[in-house]
Enzyme design. Structure first.
Site, PDB file in Angstrom:
ATOM      1  CE1 TYR A 115      -3.933   2.027   0.436  1.00  0.00           C
ATOM      2  CE2 TYR A 115      -2.794   3.123   2.083  1.00  0.00           C
ATOM      3  CZ  TYR A 115      -3.818   3.240   0.958  1.00  0.00           C
ATOM      4  OH  TYR A 115      -4.892   4.230   1.275  1.00  0.00           O
ATOM      5  CE  LYS A 150      -3.667   4.704  -2.048  1.00  0.00           C
ATOM      6  NZ  LYS A 150      -4.823   5.247  -3.109  1.00  0.00           N
TER       7      LYS A 150
HETATM    8  N1  LIG Z   1     -10.604   5.280   4.200  1.00  0.00           N
HETATM    9  C1  LIG Z   1      -9.387   5.962   4.297  1.00  0.00           C
HETATM   10  O1  LIG Z   1      -9.145   6.269   5.703  1.00  0.00           O
HETATM   11  C2  LIG Z   1      -8.451   6.213   3.346  1.00  0.00           C
HETATM   12  C3  LIG Z   1      -7.434   6.850   3.804  1.00  0.00           C
HETATM   13  C4  LIG Z   1      -6.162   7.300   2.968  1.00  0.00           C
HETATM   14  C5  LIG Z   1      -6.570   6.989   1.542  1.00  0.00           C
HETATM   15  N2  LIG Z   1      -7.679   6.436   1.078  1.00  0.00           N
HETATM   16  C6  LIG Z   1      -7.918   6.198  -0.170  1.00  0.00           C
HETATM   17  O2  LIG Z   1      -9.115   6.567  -0.849  1.00  0.00           O
HETATM   18  C7  LIG Z   1      -9.503   5.875  -1.815  1.00  0.00           C
HETATM   19  C8  LIG Z   1     -10.898   5.328  -1.430  1.00  0.00           C
HETATM   20  O3  LIG Z   1     -10.881   4.774  -0.283  1.00  0.00           O
HETATM   21  P1  LIG Z   1     -12.351   4.171   0.408  1.00  0.00           P
HETATM   22  O4  LIG Z   1     -11.905   4.579   1.887  1.00  0.00           O
HETATM   23  O5  LIG Z   1     -13.570   4.875  -0.076  1.00  0.00           O
HETATM   24  O6  LIG Z   1     -12.055   2.662   0.318  1.00  0.00           O
HETATM   25  P2  LIG Z   1     -13.440   1.881  -0.052  1.00  0.00           P
HETATM   26  O7  LIG Z   1     -14.534   2.125   0.554  1.00  0.00           O
HETATM   27  O8  LIG Z   1     -12.836   0.481   0.279  1.00  0.00           O
HETATM   28  O9  LIG Z   1     -13.730   1.706  -1.638  1.00  0.00           O
HETATM   29  C9  LIG Z   1     -12.657   1.437  -2.601  1.00  0.00           C
HETATM   30  C10 LIG Z   1     -13.224   1.727  -3.898  1.00  0.00           C
HETATM   31  O10 LIG Z   1     -12.118   1.422  -4.821  1.00  0.00           O
HETATM   32  C11 LIG Z   1     -13.068   0.364  -5.637  1.00  0.00           C
HETATM   33  N3  LIG Z   1     -11.780  -0.295  -6.378  1.00  0.00           N
HETATM   34  C12 LIG Z   1     -11.098  -1.117  -6.012  1.00  0.00           C
HETATM   35  N4  LIG Z   1     -10.293  -1.819  -6.791  1.00  0.00           N
HETATM   36  C13 LIG Z   1     -10.911  -1.256  -8.065  1.00  0.00           C
HETATM   37  C14 LIG Z   1     -10.580  -1.526  -9.419  1.00  0.00           C
HETATM   38  N5  LIG Z   1      -9.551  -2.654  -9.900  1.00  0.00           N
HETATM   39  N6  LIG Z   1     -11.282  -0.999 -10.315  1.00  0.00           N
HETATM   40  C15 LIG Z   1     -12.212  -0.017  -9.910  1.00  0.00           C
HETATM   41  N7  LIG Z   1     -12.448   0.257  -8.851  1.00  0.00           N
HETATM   42  C16 LIG Z   1     -11.717  -0.504  -7.863  1.00  0.00           C
HETATM   43  C17 LIG Z   1     -13.907  -0.254  -4.834  1.00  0.00           C
HETATM   44  O11 LIG Z   1     -14.886  -0.807  -5.897  1.00  0.00           O
HETATM   45  P3  LIG Z   1     -15.335  -2.424  -5.547  1.00  0.00           P
HETATM   46  O12 LIG Z   1     -16.790  -2.138  -4.836  1.00  0.00           O
HETATM   47  O13 LIG Z   1     -15.705  -2.887  -6.644  1.00  0.00           O
HETATM   48  O14 LIG Z   1     -14.457  -3.298  -4.467  1.00  0.00           O
HETATM   49  C18 LIG Z   1     -14.438   0.999  -4.189  1.00  0.00           C
HETATM   50  O15 LIG Z   1     -15.132   1.611  -5.060  1.00  0.00           O
HETATM   51  C19 LIG Z   1      -8.517   4.636  -2.027  1.00  0.00           C
HETATM   52  O16 LIG Z   1      -7.687   5.242  -2.989  1.00  0.00           O
HETATM   53  C20 LIG Z   1      -7.907   4.804  -0.535  1.00  0.00           C
HETATM   54  O17 LIG Z   1      -6.410   4.267  -0.532  1.00  0.00           O
HETATM   55  C21 LIG Z   1      -8.758   6.084   2.115  1.00  0.00           C
END
Ligand SMILES: NC(=O)c1ccc[n+]([C@@H]2O[C@H](COP(=O)([O-])OP(=O)(O)OC[C@H]3O[C@@H](n4cnc5c(N)ncnc54)[C@H](OP(=O)(O)O)[C@@H]3O)[C@@H](O)[C@H]2O)c1
Length: 246
Positions: A168, A172
């Site tokens: 991860y 990033k």
């Molecule tokens: N939540 C946090 O605390 C946090 C912190 C720092 C950064 N981020 C970043 O923020 C972004 C969104 O995270 P989130 O918290 O909303 O996570 P999440 O709820 O797990 O959602 C992840 C999203 O990415 C999609 N995805 C994963 N693999 C994919 C692929 N191969 N093609 C298209 N879509 C794909 C998932 O689709 P599916 O439903 O099909 O799996 C889902 O829509 C990510 O890049 C994550 O690394 C999050």
């Protein structure tokens, strides 16, 4: 000055849940026509309809429309098909939000790595975002106000890099490097290219680890970068509108 004057087209990857869905909602509320992408086309369609306010509607109260597009960012074939669809209709793109991401090795030690999990993180978080960007770059070049937001993470900041979760973190950090490379090369073409850390957000990803920040607050800093005025920053890394270390 507003970036697109309420008349831009935005594409959000991974918009079927979590932060991506909320970014799509907020962009639509600002009048953007949003391409709601998800790797499951049925989910993309359901969320586009939900964001528009229900069956039979395509736009919300803010005037933005929501159009579903099937897009698996880890699949070059899926990227090619989605790109072809977007080139055909609407044939325009002003804002790209590379939000789709996975945490394939949270908590795994860097001294005992799972190389398959590292590869999966790179395929989605780095190669996926990079390939999508390149596939749509000609449409963005034609925009008056092109914006690219790469949804990264503080865990990818090399300056304050800690241990564990090597896939991860490296994915990033690579994404952040891509932000700087493209921001530099596209500066004279009016592009603003930035990385965003949403913070520790209560989604399917962050929730199980104890995150309490709302998706609304997490998405706000991303939407800010997606709608920057022409004299806004480029090549930066921001959380909640404030610079963080690369
Ligand atoms: N939540 C946090 O605390 C946090 C912190 C720092 C950064 N981020 C970043 O923020 C972004 C969104 O995270 P989130 O918290 O909303 O996570 P999440 O709820 O797990 O959602 C992840 C999203 O990415 C999609 N995805 C994963 N693999 C994919 C692929 N191969 N093609 C298209 N879509 C794909 C998932 O689709 P599916 O439903 O099909 O799996 C889902 O829509 C990510 O890049 C994550 O690394 C999050």
């Amino acid at each position: 000055m507003s970036a697109a004057g309420g008349a831009g087209v935005a594409l959000v990857t991974g918009a079927n849940r979590g932060i991506g869905k909320e970014v799509a909602r907020q962009l639509g509320a600002r009048g953007y026509d949003v391409l709601v992408t998800a790797r499951d086309g049925a989910q993309a369609a359901a969320v586009a309809q939900e964001l528009a306010g229900g069956a039979g509607r395509s736009s919300n109260a803010g005037g933005g429309t929501f159009t579903p597009v099937t897009l698996d960012v880890a699949s070059p074939q899926s990227i090619a098909a989605a790109s072809e669809q977007v080139h055909a209709n609407p044939g325009r793109l002003d804002v790209l939000v590379n939000n789709a991401g996975i945490g394939s090795d949270f908590g795994v030690s860097g001294t005992d790595p799972d190389f398959d999990a590292i590869q999966r993180a790179l395929d989605t978080n780095f190669f996926g975002a990079y390939r999508v960007t390149i596939a749509l770059l000609d449409l963005l070049r034609a925009s008056e106000h092109p914006r690219i937001v790469n949804v990264s993470s503080g865990m990818g900041g090399v300056a304050e890099m800690g241990g564990w979760s090597p896939g991860y973190r490296v994915s990033k950090a690579s994404m952040n490097a891509m932000t700087r490379i493209l921001a530099t090369e596209l500066k004279d073409a009016r592009f603003l290219v930035n990385s965003a850390c949403p913070g520790f957000v209560n989604t399917d990803m962050g929730g199980p680890m104890g995150a309490t920040k709302s998706v609304q607050d997490g998405a706000a800093g991303i939407v800010w970068l997606a709608t920057l005025p022409d004299d806004g920053p480029t090549g930066g890394f921001f959380r909640d509108g404030k610079p963080v270390s690369f």
